[in-house]
Design a protein around this motif. Sequence first.
Motif, PDB file in Angstrom:
ATOM      1  N   ASP A  13       0.041   0.083   0.339  1.00 58.11           N
ATOM      2  CA  ASP A  13       1.468  -0.151   0.275  1.00 58.11           C
ATOM      3  C   ASP A  13       1.957  -0.216  -1.168  1.00 58.11           C
ATOM      4  O   ASP A  13       3.026   0.314  -1.496  1.00 58.11           O
ATOM      5  CB  ASP A  13       1.824  -1.445   0.996  1.00 58.11           C
ATOM      6  CG  ASP A  13       1.542  -1.370   2.486  1.00 58.11           C
ATOM      7  OD1 ASP A  13       1.444  -0.239   3.003  1.00 58.11           O
ATOM      8  OD2 ASP A  13       1.407  -2.432   3.124  1.00 58.11           O
ATOM      9  N   ALA A  14       1.177  -0.859  -2.041  1.00 60.84           N
ATOM     10  CA  ALA A  14       1.587  -0.970  -3.439  1.00 60.84           C
ATOM     11  C   ALA A  14       1.663   0.399  -4.092  1.00 60.84           C
ATOM     12  O   ALA A  14       2.617   0.710  -4.821  1.00 60.84           O
ATOM     13  CB  ALA A  14       0.617  -1.872  -4.193  1.00 60.84           C
ATOM     14  N   GLU A  39       8.913   1.285   3.681  1.00 59.10           N
ATOM     15  CA  GLU A  39       9.297  -0.098   3.959  1.00 59.10           C
ATOM     16  C   GLU A  39       9.091  -0.427   5.437  1.00 59.10           C
ATOM     17  O   GLU A  39       8.557  -1.486   5.790  1.00 59.10           O
ATOM     18  CB  GLU A  39      10.766  -0.314   3.597  1.00 59.10           C
ATOM     19  CG  GLU A  39      11.070  -0.344   2.115  1.00 59.10           C
ATOM     20  CD  GLU A  39      12.564  -0.466   1.857  1.00 59.10           C
ATOM     21  OE1 GLU A  39      13.326  -0.605   2.830  1.00 59.10           O
ATOM     22  OE2 GLU A  39      12.969  -0.425   0.690  1.00 59.10           O
ATOM     23  N   ASP A  93       5.311  -0.383   6.408  1.00 60.52           N
ATOM     24  CA  ASP A  93       4.641  -1.530   5.800  1.00 60.52           C
ATOM     25  C   ASP A  93       4.922  -2.797   6.599  1.00 60.52           C
ATOM     26  O   ASP A  93       4.009  -3.550   6.970  1.00 60.52           O
ATOM     27  CB  ASP A  93       5.133  -1.683   4.358  1.00 60.52           C
ATOM     28  CG  ASP A  93       4.590  -2.932   3.681  1.00 60.52           C
ATOM     29  OD1 ASP A  93       3.462  -3.318   3.995  1.00 60.52           O
ATOM     30  OD2 ASP A  93       5.297  -3.513   2.836  1.00 60.52           O
ATOM     31  N   ARG A 128      -2.488  -3.802   1.580  1.00 64.44           N
ATOM     32  CA  ARG A 128      -1.820  -4.143   0.326  1.00 64.44           C
ATOM     33  C   ARG A 128      -1.981  -3.041  -0.719  1.00 64.44           C
ATOM     34  O   ARG A 128      -1.022  -2.669  -1.385  1.00 64.44           O
ATOM     35  CB  ARG A 128      -2.353  -5.469  -0.221  1.00 64.44           C
ATOM     36  CG  ARG A 128      -1.846  -6.705   0.501  1.00 64.44           C
ATOM     37  CD  ARG A 128      -2.115  -7.950  -0.324  1.00 64.44           C
ATOM     38  NE  ARG A 128      -3.546  -8.136  -0.565  1.00 64.44           N
ATOM     39  CZ  ARG A 128      -4.362  -8.810   0.224  1.00 64.44           C
ATOM     40  NH1 ARG A 128      -3.897  -9.376   1.338  1.00 64.44           N
ATOM     41  NH2 ARG A 128      -5.646  -8.941  -0.060  1.00 64.44           N
ATOM     42  N   ARG A 129      -3.213  -2.535  -0.854  1.00 65.11           N
ATOM     43  CA  ARG A 129      -3.452  -1.503  -1.867  1.00 65.11           C
ATOM     44  C   ARG A 129      -2.665  -0.237  -1.564  1.00 65.11           C
ATOM     45  O   ARG A 129      -2.041   0.359  -2.441  1.00 65.11           O
ATOM     46  CB  ARG A 129      -4.950  -1.193  -1.957  1.00 65.11           C
ATOM     47  CG  ARG A 129      -5.767  -2.270  -2.658  1.00 65.11           C
ATOM     48  CD  ARG A 129      -7.127  -1.744  -3.066  1.00 65.11           C
ATOM     49  NE  ARG A 129      -7.942  -1.386  -1.913  1.00 65.11           N
ATOM     50  CZ  ARG A 129      -8.763  -2.228  -1.293  1.00 65.11           C
ATOM     51  NH1 ARG A 129      -8.860  -3.491  -1.702  1.00 65.11           N
ATOM     52  NH2 ARG A 129      -9.486  -1.824  -0.261  1.00 65.11           N
ATOM     53  N   ALA A 158       4.586   2.403  -2.534  1.00 62.68           N
ATOM     54  CA  ALA A 158       5.876   1.836  -2.929  1.00 62.68           C
ATOM     55  C   ALA A 158       6.238   2.245  -4.347  1.00 62.68           C
ATOM     56  O   ALA A 158       7.396   2.566  -4.635  1.00 62.68           O
ATOM     57  CB  ALA A 158       5.845   0.321  -2.796  1.00 62.68           C
ATOM     58  N   ARG A 159       5.258   2.237  -5.258  1.00 58.05           N
ATOM     59  CA  ARG A 159       5.526   2.649  -6.635  1.00 58.05           C
ATOM     60  C   ARG A 159       5.982   4.100  -6.686  1.00 58.05           C
ATOM     61  O   ARG A 159       6.941   4.452  -7.375  1.00 58.05           O
ATOM     62  CB  ARG A 159       4.279   2.452  -7.498  1.00 58.05           C
ATOM     63  CG  ARG A 159       4.000   1.016  -7.888  1.00 58.05           C
ATOM     64  CD  ARG A 159       2.968   0.952  -9.001  1.00 58.05           C
ATOM     65  NE  ARG A 159       1.712   1.577  -8.611  1.00 58.05           N
ATOM     66  CZ  ARG A 159       0.707   0.931  -8.013  1.00 58.05           C
ATOM     67  NH1 ARG A 159       0.850  -0.360  -7.729  1.00 58.05           N
ATOM     68  NH2 ARG A 159      -0.410   1.555  -7.709  1.00 58.05           N
TER      69      ARG A 159
END
Length: 504
Positions: free
Chosen positions: A320-321, A290, A293, A317-318, A324-325
């Motif tokens: 971080d996504a 977090e 990012d 974005r890619r 994050a998952r």
Amino acid sequence: MAETKREIERKYEATGGTPVPDLSRVPGVSEVVDRGVMELDAVYYDTPDLRLAADAVTLRRRTGGSDAGWHVKFPVAAGVRDEIRAPLSDTLPGELAGLLRSRVRDAEIVPAVRLRSARDVRHLLDADGALLAELSVDTVHAERLPEGTKATWTEIEVELADDIDPALLDAVEKRLRKAGIHPSASPSKLARALAETGTGPQAAPAAGKPGTAGTAVLAYVREQADAIVALDPAVRRDLPDAVHQMRVACRRMRSAFKTYRKVLDRHVTDPVGDELKWLAGELGVARDQEVLDARLRARVADLPPALVLGPVEARLRRRDAALARNARHQVLAALDSARYLTLLGTLDALLADPPLRKAARRDARPVLARAVRKDHDRLGGRIEHALSLTPGHERDLALHEARKAAKRARYAADAARPALGKPAKRLSKRVKAVQSLLGEHQDAVVARAALREFGIMAHGVGESAFTWGLLYGREEAAADVTERELPGAWARASAPELTAALTR
């Protein structure tokens, strides 16, 4: 699929013959519409020892009305609760069961109270006919389960509609008070039912002899243990800052075990500290992601568009996504593990039978003051060592160790505040400024490592690495600024009068 509703309401004492005043005279209310009477039937569940009720958490299965189903309510503030709803079913939905796990553990959930209510509903509308609030006069029939003890009462409830200014409740209350209607002494129907049909939840055991070091330290440890339990459902719901706050509670408790080893036996607390370190580590993956990012996105947003070359934002974005998952999955797996439940049980046992040492029976002030000064001196040594090193990797590592020491010194002062008062508060504030600088430095170090990876990746696929290199340079500059500011911040945090005041 569960849904969440923020419930903002107030309850008032009433009798079956209590007249409700004309609320169309309340500022902002243009019309009061009678919606008739609905019959509600709800069974409230809890553990046999009422663990949920002890924390003002409610679990019910309700039929009748517009929101039939399973409901879990968590307190947010006085008169404010978050209600999580799931569709009506014969058994408790797994999603709601998970939200209760930190409190229920392996205990059985059984019916505790049945409430049957005749709800006479009125809607308060504005000039456009939009709903402002719902007022209901509830005639409640409570039955304790399985004993069968019963109670009956009438109350008035005013619940605010979504996105309406809470000031409306003040205006409504003013009108109700003029009519002789006063706030209820009970915070909820369940609390009143438990009180009027038998005993409620047991109060927490006494902390110990007032004014002793043991009592002061245990109060702080209990505060952190309670925070971990309370934050568990917030983490599961992925609420903002919940992971961070739960991780901080783990760190604070572990730090207290280390700082106050003269008070609590380390042979008992060290293994518990290891488990807290494990949990904080599992939470840390999500939290660190977090922070990184947010930092990288802010850095890119600050750049003039002409300096953003290549698919910079798309790559962020890619990455971080995906991270994050994975981090989210890791956090939930930890909270659902047997190891976590064992840790919660161990904390309960420690607080119920604390491993107190001889110093625990002494006056809190001198014992805690010595411990705080020791951690403060330890921080000074680490800062001095770090600043003596040549700028580079070794200094970065040393400054990171100093950051850890700053947290420990700050937490030590925070734990001592009830006993030491303003001197501990001032010391904590000064040390927090040092910790913030060291934290900014560490964030820059971590960001540089990530930016280097992005640059290598971009170069490898033939993209421009210019923007990544530019951001890397800015992070270097940010770290240099913190290193220059650190001596001054530490001078303010190590002023002799600060630590001297602890013993006055």
